[in-house]
Enzyme design. Structure first.
Site, PDB file in Angstrom:
ATOM      1  CB  SER A   1      10.671  -3.547  58.251  1.00 59.08           C
ATOM      2  OG  SER A   1      10.545  -3.202  56.906  1.00 59.08           O
ATOM      3  CB  CYS A   2      13.263  -2.307  63.047  1.00 61.46           C
ATOM      4  SG  CYS A   2      14.603  -3.155  62.250  1.00 61.46           S
ATOM      5  CB  ILE A   3       8.779  -2.966  66.136  1.00 57.42           C
ATOM      6  CG1 ILE A   3       7.780  -3.020  64.969  1.00 57.42           C
ATOM      7  CG2 ILE A   3       8.090  -2.550  67.433  1.00 57.42           C
ATOM      8  CD1 ILE A   3       6.545  -3.812  65.213  1.00 57.42           C
TER       9      ILE A   3
ATOM     10  N   GLY B   1       7.342   1.977  64.467  1.00 59.89           N
ATOM     11  CA  GLY B   1       8.024   1.186  63.431  1.00 59.89           C
ATOM     12  C   GLY B   1       7.073   0.272  62.676  1.00 59.89           C
ATOM     13  N   GLY B   2       7.635  -0.795  62.131  1.00 54.77           N
ATOM     14  CA  GLY B   2       6.830  -1.776  61.396  1.00 54.77           C
ATOM     15  C   GLY B   2       6.357  -1.278  60.043  1.00 54.77           C
TER      16      GLY B   2
END
Lengths: 178, 129
Positions: free
Chosen positions: A32-34, A94-95
């Protein structure tokens, strides 16, 4: 320059790195990180951060303040290393929505980073955002070259996504981007 | 009339997002009389025409950074008494010492909440009311 011969710098969540070393390669795995990979192609300096903003409550701009701060730390260090503000470009990855239980945290992060970059006038050269798979990226800071490979999510995460899973790319598929 | 109605604040930051967030925080405090500049030099130019009571300045900026702005403010008769709060992501002991020796009134570390910024401002100018 390939990953095998490069000096690999691992960038974990909450951290960032900058470099003007042509043999350096920044590496990270994103759910989920960017990761925002910023670079000045003329002065050949670049850097990567890796962040996950907490989900905002209604009307709370604290996550934006935190995110803006993380972006600014990276930009400030790039400027100190000789990058020029108006020449900065960015690639984003990401995300992802890694689990139905994680809500829309990935989407919120995407929304934040796109809005931030538009506001700062930093052009996005390339982006690979969202989806349901984790990614490993390698970023070469002096040229801005980026490679992305989708990787298998951990077993527990896959189990929670049953019934609503998007078609997966084979784990071995690699996309190389310049 | 409360202090917040009269207070004129100049926000100095090179990042549009940061400027916007600081102004937003000021507006949440009902401080409406705010202007912005993107570095120390343009801030000095604006202050020559348009005085302010309080400067909220970022540290790292091109052309003229926060400490250089502070040095200029204190060296100029018209601006030497203005309130100055330095905003920084990295408040190192060296930076704190330099800021103090140049006459900064307060310092706040990014990222901050609106109540934290309000408390920091009130330590300099008194209760906003």
């Amino acid at each position: 320059m390939s990953v095998e011969t490069a000096k690999v710098i691992s960038v974990i969540q909450g951290e960032f790195a900058v470099s003007a070393d042509p043999t350096a390669c920044m590496s990270t795995v994103l759910g989920s990180c960017i990761a925002a990979c910023l670079y000045d192609p003329t002065n050949k300096v670049g850097g990567m951060n890796h962040f996950l903003l907490p989900e905002a409550r209604n009307g709370d701009s604290q996550h934006v303040k935190y995110g803006a701060h993380l972006m600014e730390l990276l930009i400030n260090d790039l400027l100190k290393m000789g990058a020029q503000r108006d020449r900065l470009r960015v690639k984003l990855a990401g995300g992802g929505k890694m689990s139905q239980f994680l809500g829309s945290v990935g989407e919120k992060n995407i929304e934040f980073v796109q809005k931030y970059l538009a506001n700062e006038g930093i052009p996005i050269d390339w982006q690979s955002l969202g989806g349901r798979q984790a990614r490993r990226i390698h970023f070469y800071p002096t040229t801005g070259r980026l490679t992305e490979k989708f990787v298998q999510a951990p077993k527990g995460i896959e189990a929670s996504e049953k019934g609503a899973r998007a078609p997966r790319r084979p784990a071995s598929s690699g996309v190389e981007l310049f | 009339m409360a202090l917040k109605d009269n207070l004129k604040v100049l926000v100095v930051d090179d990042m549009p997002t940061s400027r916007g967030l600081i102004v937003q925080a000021l507006e949440e405090m009902k401080v409406w009389n705010n202007s912005t500049e993107n570095n120390g030099q343009t801030a000095m130019e604006r202050l020559a025409k348009e005085p302010a009571h309080l400067i909220l300045s970022d540290m790292n900026m091109p052309v003229m950074d926060g400490l250089e702005l502070l040095r200029n403010l204190r060296a100029n008769r018209a601006t030497k008494g203005v309130g100055f709060i330095l905003i920084t992501g990295k408040p190192t002991p060296d930076l704190v010492a330099k800021g103090r020796s140049l006459g900064m009134n307060n310092m706040i570390k990014k990222p901050f909440t609106t109540p934290q910024l309000k408390a920091c401002i009130e330590q300099v100018v008194g209760p906003l009311g």
